[in-house]
Scaffold this motif. Structure first.
Motif, PDB file in Angstrom:
ATOM      1  N   PRO A   8       0.828  -1.203   0.000  1.00  0.00           N
ATOM      2  CA  PRO A   8       0.000   0.000   0.000  1.00  0.00           C
ATOM      3  C   PRO A   8       0.860   1.249   0.000  1.00  0.00           C
ATOM      4  O   PRO A   8       1.935   1.292   0.573  1.00  0.00           O
ATOM      5  N   ALA A   9       0.398   2.270  -0.693  1.00  0.00           N
ATOM      6  CA  ALA A   9       1.126   3.527  -0.717  1.00  0.00           C
ATOM      7  C   ALA A   9       1.200   4.108   0.687  1.00  0.00           C
ATOM      8  O   ALA A   9       0.253   4.036   1.460  1.00  0.00           O
ATOM      9  N   ARG A  10       2.348   4.686   1.015  1.00  0.00           N
ATOM     10  CA  ARG A  10       2.501   5.244   2.350  1.00  0.00           C
ATOM     11  C   ARG A  10       1.574   6.447   2.556  1.00  0.00           C
ATOM     12  O   ARG A  10       1.083   6.692   3.650  1.00  0.00           O
ATOM     13  N   PHE A  11       1.360   7.214   1.495  1.00  0.00           N
ATOM     14  CA  PHE A  11       0.483   8.369   1.586  1.00  0.00           C
ATOM     15  C   PHE A  11      -0.571   8.304   0.477  1.00  0.00           C
ATOM     16  O   PHE A  11      -0.506   9.035  -0.505  1.00  0.00           O
ATOM     17  N   PRO A  12      -1.570   7.412   0.622  1.00  0.00           N
ATOM     18  CA  PRO A  12      -2.562   7.252  -0.427  1.00  0.00           C
ATOM     19  C   PRO A  12      -3.401   8.495  -0.667  1.00  0.00           C
ATOM     20  O   PRO A  12      -3.994   8.650  -1.727  1.00  0.00           O
ATOM     21  N   PHE A  13      -3.461   9.412   0.307  1.00  0.00           N
ATOM     22  CA  PHE A  13      -4.250  10.616   0.092  1.00  0.00           C
ATOM     23  C   PHE A  13      -3.705  11.455  -1.054  1.00  0.00           C
ATOM     24  O   PHE A  13      -4.433  12.216  -1.673  1.00  0.00           O
ATOM     25  N   LEU A  14      -2.396  11.299  -1.355  1.00  0.00           N
ATOM     26  CA  LEU A  14      -1.811  12.074  -2.432  1.00  0.00           C
ATOM     27  C   LEU A  14      -2.369  11.671  -3.791  1.00  0.00           C
ATOM     28  O   LEU A  14      -2.305  12.441  -4.746  1.00  0.00           O
ATOM     29  N   THR A  15      -2.866  10.439  -3.894  1.00  0.00           N
ATOM     30  CA  THR A  15      -3.432   9.962  -5.154  1.00  0.00           C
ATOM     31  C   THR A  15      -4.960   9.971  -5.140  1.00  0.00           C
ATOM     32  O   THR A  15      -5.582   9.476  -6.070  1.00  0.00           O
ATOM     33  N   ASP A  16      -5.566  10.518  -4.092  1.00  0.00           N
ATOM     34  CA  ASP A  16      -7.024  10.565  -3.985  1.00  0.00           C
ATOM     35  C   ASP A  16      -7.559  11.656  -4.904  1.00  0.00           C
ATOM     36  O   ASP A  16      -7.276  12.847  -4.700  1.00  0.00           O
ATOM     37  N   LEU A 248      -9.568  17.227  15.219  1.00  0.00           N
ATOM     38  CA  LEU A 248      -9.333  15.901  14.665  1.00  0.00           C
ATOM     39  C   LEU A 248      -8.557  15.029  15.638  1.00  0.00           C
ATOM     40  O   LEU A 248      -8.880  13.848  15.836  1.00  0.00           O
ATOM     41  N   GLY A 249      -7.515  15.582  16.260  1.00  0.00           N
ATOM     42  CA  GLY A 249      -6.743  14.810  17.227  1.00  0.00           C
ATOM     43  C   GLY A 249      -7.597  14.351  18.394  1.00  0.00           C
ATOM     44  O   GLY A 249      -7.499  13.197  18.845  1.00  0.00           O
ATOM     45  N   LEU A 250      -8.452  15.241  18.907  1.00  0.00           N
ATOM     46  CA  LEU A 250      -9.344  14.883  20.004  1.00  0.00           C
ATOM     47  C   LEU A 250     -10.346  13.824  19.562  1.00  0.00           C
ATOM     48  O   LEU A 250     -10.675  12.898  20.329  1.00  0.00           O
ATOM     49  N   ALA A 251     -10.842  13.932  18.327  1.00  0.00           N
ATOM     50  CA  ALA A 251     -11.801  12.951  17.812  1.00  0.00           C
ATOM     51  C   ALA A 251     -11.171  11.564  17.732  1.00  0.00           C
ATOM     52  O   ALA A 251     -11.788  10.561  18.119  1.00  0.00           O
ATOM     53  N   LEU A 306     -11.026  21.641   5.423  1.00  0.00           N
ATOM     54  CA  LEU A 306      -9.713  21.440   6.032  1.00  0.00           C
ATOM     55  C   LEU A 306      -9.680  20.158   6.858  1.00  0.00           C
ATOM     56  O   LEU A 306      -8.682  19.438   6.871  1.00  0.00           O
ATOM     57  N   TYR A 307     -10.773  19.858   7.555  1.00  0.00           N
ATOM     58  CA  TYR A 307     -10.852  18.628   8.352  1.00  0.00           C
ATOM     59  C   TYR A 307     -10.758  17.411   7.442  1.00  0.00           C
ATOM     60  O   TYR A 307     -10.063  16.432   7.765  1.00  0.00           O
ATOM     61  N   VAL A 313      -4.707  12.960   5.482  1.00  0.00           N
ATOM     62  CA  VAL A 313      -3.265  13.034   5.722  1.00  0.00           C
ATOM     63  C   VAL A 313      -2.862  12.165   6.915  1.00  0.00           C
ATOM     64  O   VAL A 313      -1.873  11.435   6.870  1.00  0.00           O
ATOM     65  N   LEU A 314      -3.651  12.214   7.992  1.00  0.00           N
ATOM     66  CA  LEU A 314      -3.288  11.501   9.218  1.00  0.00           C
ATOM     67  C   LEU A 314      -3.729  10.044   9.208  1.00  0.00           C
ATOM     68  O   LEU A 314      -3.116   9.204   9.871  1.00  0.00           O
TER      69      LEU A 314
END
Length: 327
Positions: A8-16, A248-251, A306-307, A313-314
């Motif tokens: 799996p890609a380490r950062f799949p969001f980059l290809t989303d 997001l971190g709290l969620a 932004l969320y 990303v996370l």
């Protein structure tokens, strides 16, 4: 010899592709905002697209999945309470903080963000990547999104108070006609079309992205016309990003802690983590186009956009870390 599965890609969001759609829609609104008659036309196109999108959603969410999810109330009951209870109250708290440093409509966007359902595709994808309970994630995401169509707007009206948060009879009629009615029709005719939708899954995915992109474009066009560039200084963007990341971190921490307290097995905890903490721009952007006038919608959905980016990303490194821990 059979080839091993690709890592799996380490950062799949980059290809989303969804990220590209959101960036293009926002940039287009900044450079060529829809105004006057063009805005009315764009709004009509957006509403028609939203109707078609929810018609397709009604066709592709199986009734058997809904029934199976309702039977597992010990998991889905707490998950619903977390998504529409804890997250909504969290959004209200962050809105209070944001109100001290950001424009009122942007602060209100945190309440709106907290009231939305979770994602379907990305929550399921990252649950799979983290070696969680994928079946539970699929059913959970479907149930939460169905509930979101009915719950998010009145919940936001309850917590958001007056002004942009007030939902009158006209808005309720639009929600019923553009969201609830097409979904119900889709469920009714599902047996005739679901196989075709499965066969053309990629086309349906692009329908999602196109409708979301149009809704975002219309929303930000109104914000640009109201002076987004002059009302939002660099320091405001910095404050917004910090608040979104904190929420997001709290969620994430709260979702995992809740799943632990419930005594869920690890695969179910992973499904709860992503379904509970992520928020859906696929519901949020179209619903905002119905609830708010174009002059307000762009400001209100700023925290959501932004969320959405931050959760992608996370989520990727988090899912890989969970998978590594499981191994």
């Amino acid at each position: 010899m059979t080839k091993p599965p690709a890592a799996p890609a380490r950062f799949p969001f980059l290809t989303d592709p969804m990220i590209a759609v959101l960036v293009i829609a926002t940039a287009l609104a900044l450079l060529l905002p829809a105004a006057g008659e063009a805005r009315a036309t764009a709004t009509t196109v957006s509403n028609v697209g939203i109707f078609v999108l929810f018609l397709v959603n009604g066709m592709r969410i199986r009734r058997s999945e809904i029934a199976r999810g309702l039977a597992n109330w010990r998991y889905f009951g707490p998950l619903m309470l977390f998504v529409f209870g804890a997250m909504a109250l969290g959004g209200l708290g962050f809105a209070s903080l944001a109100g001290n440093v950001l424009p009122p409509l942007v602060a209100l966007g945190f309440v709106y963000l907290g009231c939305l359902p979770s994602t379907v595709q990305s929550a399921t994808s990252y649950t799979s990547l983290a070696q969680g309970n994928v079946a539970l994630s699929v059913v959970g995401a479907a149930l939460i999104n169905i509930a979101g169509v009915l719950v998010s707007a009145p919940l936001f009206a309850l917590l958001g108070g007056g002004g942009a948060g007030e939902i009158g009879g006209e808005a309720i009629i639009r929600i019923v006609l553009i969201l609830v009615l097409p979904f119900a029709i889709g469920q009714a005719v599902q047996d005739r079309f679901i196989d075709k939708l499965i066969a053309h899954k990629s086309t349906a995915a692009w329908l999602d992205r196109a409708v979301i992109g149009i809704a975002v474009y219309v929303a930000f066009s109104g914000a640009v016309e109201q002076g987004l560039a002059t009302m939002f200084a660099p320091a405001d963007w910095a404050a917004l990003i910090v608040l979104v990341l904190a929420m997001l971190g709290l969620a994430l921490a709260s979702a995992w802690g809740t799943a632990v307290l419930l005594g869920l097995p690890r695969p179910d905890r992973i499904a709860f983590l992503f379904a509970g903490s992520q928020k859906s721009v696929a519901i949020g952007a179209p619903l905002a186009a119905i609830l708010f006038p174009p002059a307000s919608a762009g400001f209100v959905i700023a925290p959501l956009l932004l969320y959405h980016l931050a959760q992608l990303v996370l989520a990727a490194p988090l899912a890989l870390r969970l998978a590594k821990d499981a191994d």
